[in-house]
Design an enzyme around this catalytic site. Structure first.
Site, PDB file in Angstrom:
ATOM      1  N   CYS A  14      65.292  34.365  58.599  1.00 52.42           N
ATOM      2  CA  CYS A  14      65.162  34.498  60.126  1.00 52.42           C
ATOM      3  C   CYS A  14      63.791  35.519  60.274  1.00 52.42           C
ATOM      4  CB  CYS A  14      66.395  35.323  60.516  1.00 52.42           C
ATOM      5  SG  CYS A  14      66.122  35.525  62.482  1.00 52.42           S
TER       6      CYS A  14
ATOM      7  N   HIS B 203      76.065  44.122  52.474  1.00 52.04           N
ATOM      8  CA  HIS B 203      75.493  42.895  53.365  1.00 52.04           C
ATOM      9  C   HIS B 203      74.364  42.644  52.774  1.00 52.04           C
ATOM     10  CE1 HIS B 203      74.091  40.528  56.627  1.00 52.04           C
ATOM     11  NE2 HIS B 203      75.535  40.474  57.159  1.00 52.04           N
TER      12      HIS B 203
ATOM     13  N   GLU C  12      71.592  41.325  54.137  1.00 52.31           N
ATOM     14  CA  GLU C  12      70.525  41.723  55.180  1.00 52.31           C
ATOM     15  C   GLU C  12      70.076  43.062  54.835  1.00 52.31           C
ATOM     16  OE1 GLU C  12      68.994  42.338  59.581  1.00 52.31           O
ATOM     17  OE2 GLU C  12      70.484  41.012  59.404  1.00 52.31           O
TER      18      GLU C  12
ATOM     19  N   SER D 271      80.743  37.290  58.480  1.00 53.29           N
ATOM     20  CA  SER D 271      79.988  37.181  59.814  1.00 53.29           C
ATOM     21  C   SER D 271      80.033  38.577  60.181  1.00 53.29           C
ATOM     22  CB  SER D 271      80.056  36.201  60.583  1.00 53.29           C
ATOM     23  OG  SER D 271      79.214  36.253  61.885  1.00 53.29           O
TER      24      SER D 271
END
Length: 314
Positions: A103, A131, A133, A226
């Site tokens: 992204c 996570h 990210e 998520s």
């Protein structure tokens, strides 16, 4: 039953772009096979299942670097969450073809860490441990970045530096981030704040904070992995004061949740397929506690309807 379709909800542009890139890869016969995704392309099992039907293999593991060590040939897709420079380097050394679906909002954070760490800045990075990210972001300059998930983590920090930047994972709760950043600023008043919560996350959270107040119950459609979906449920309960449940799809709805409820708000995480959310809304709209024929949720959305349509590159 009355349904408030909380808006905006569902797919963000980063997720759509990632899925389009992955689907184009699946249909591009010039790309070396097999085609792997390092982790989940986006955090939604329906999406990863749909890609597996198209011949793309989603690999799982403790971190992206360990996952990549399983791959010796073919094509690898980097997910929307981004990867560390070490992962990119290993993919190049292995001679793999790379499709990068990171992204742009995540890339911006990587660029910030790369540029400012070279100027001697240390980082306090607010994110969720485990996570992908934060894993990728920290990997840009691991010796300069300190991951914190809560106020207690901030209190245990011991950073000796005049130049400090406080930044964050893009999909965190903006209220949580604000509280943690405030604590970090109290401890390190010389720090600069770079709030990297993406606009899609922000407006979806604000929509829930405002519109959930009109509801007796909120249903968040999203995968358990998520982070942004889980944060939407948190915002409903902690900011709007409305009970919320997160579900993967319509089959996870529980009849007792609707006892004494007149109005249900429905929202969806940024990686939740629109047909899955529409099916949940349709079921709740038809649900009537006095009509048993409306009580049993049934998923009818096929995997073929999950992925976005793409033009085949010639």
């Amino acid at each position: 039953m009355n349904v408030v379709k909380i808006s905006p909800r569902g797919y963000c542009y980063g997720v759509v772009d990632a899925m389009v890139l992955a689907r184009q890869a699946a249909q591009n016969l010039d790309l070396p096979r097999p085609i792997y995704i390092l982790g989940m392309i986006v955090h939604n099992k329906h999406v990863t299942d749909a890609f597996e039907e198209e011949g793309i293999i989603s690999l799982d593991g403790p971190n992206r670097l360990d996952i990549l060590k399983q791959v010796d040939k073919g094509t690898v897709i980097f997910t929307a969450h981004g990867v560390s420079p070490q992962v990119r380097k290993l993919a190049k050394e292995k001679g793999l073809t790379v499709v990068d679906a990171t992204c742009p909002d995540v890339t911006r954070t990587h660029d910030l860490i790369r540029e400012k760490s070279q100027e001697g800045y240390k980082f306090i990075y607010v994110g969720k441990k485990g996570h992908p990210e934060p894993e990728g972001a920290i990997g840009v300059a691991p010796e300069f970045v300190h991951l914190v998930e809560n106020v207690e983590d901030v209190e245990s920090l011991d950073i000796s530096a005049d130049k400090i930047i406080i930044t964050n994972q893009t999909t965190m709760s903006q209220w949580d981030v604000s509280e943690i950043m405030k604590k970090a600023m109290e401890k390190y008043p010389q720090a600069e704040v770079h709030n990297e919560i993406c606009l899609a996350t922000q407006v979806r959270q604000e929509a829930v904070a405002e519109q959930a107040r009109e509801c007796d119950l909120v249903i968040v459609v999203g995968d358990p992995k998520s982070n942004n979906s889980n944060r939407l449920a948190q915002v409903s309960e902690q900011i709007a004061g409305t009970k919320a449940y997160r579900i993967g799809d319509v089959t996870e709805l529980q009849q007792e949740w609707f006892d004494g409820v007149e109005t249900v708000g429905v929202t969806a995480g940024a990686s939740t397929p629109t047909p899955i959310t529409k099916e949940v809304i349709a079921f709740i709209e038809k649900y009537d506690p006095s009509k048993p024929e409306t009580w049993t949720p049934e998923r009818k959305v096929t995997l073929q309807k999950i992925l976005p349509k793409v033009k085949i590159k010639k």
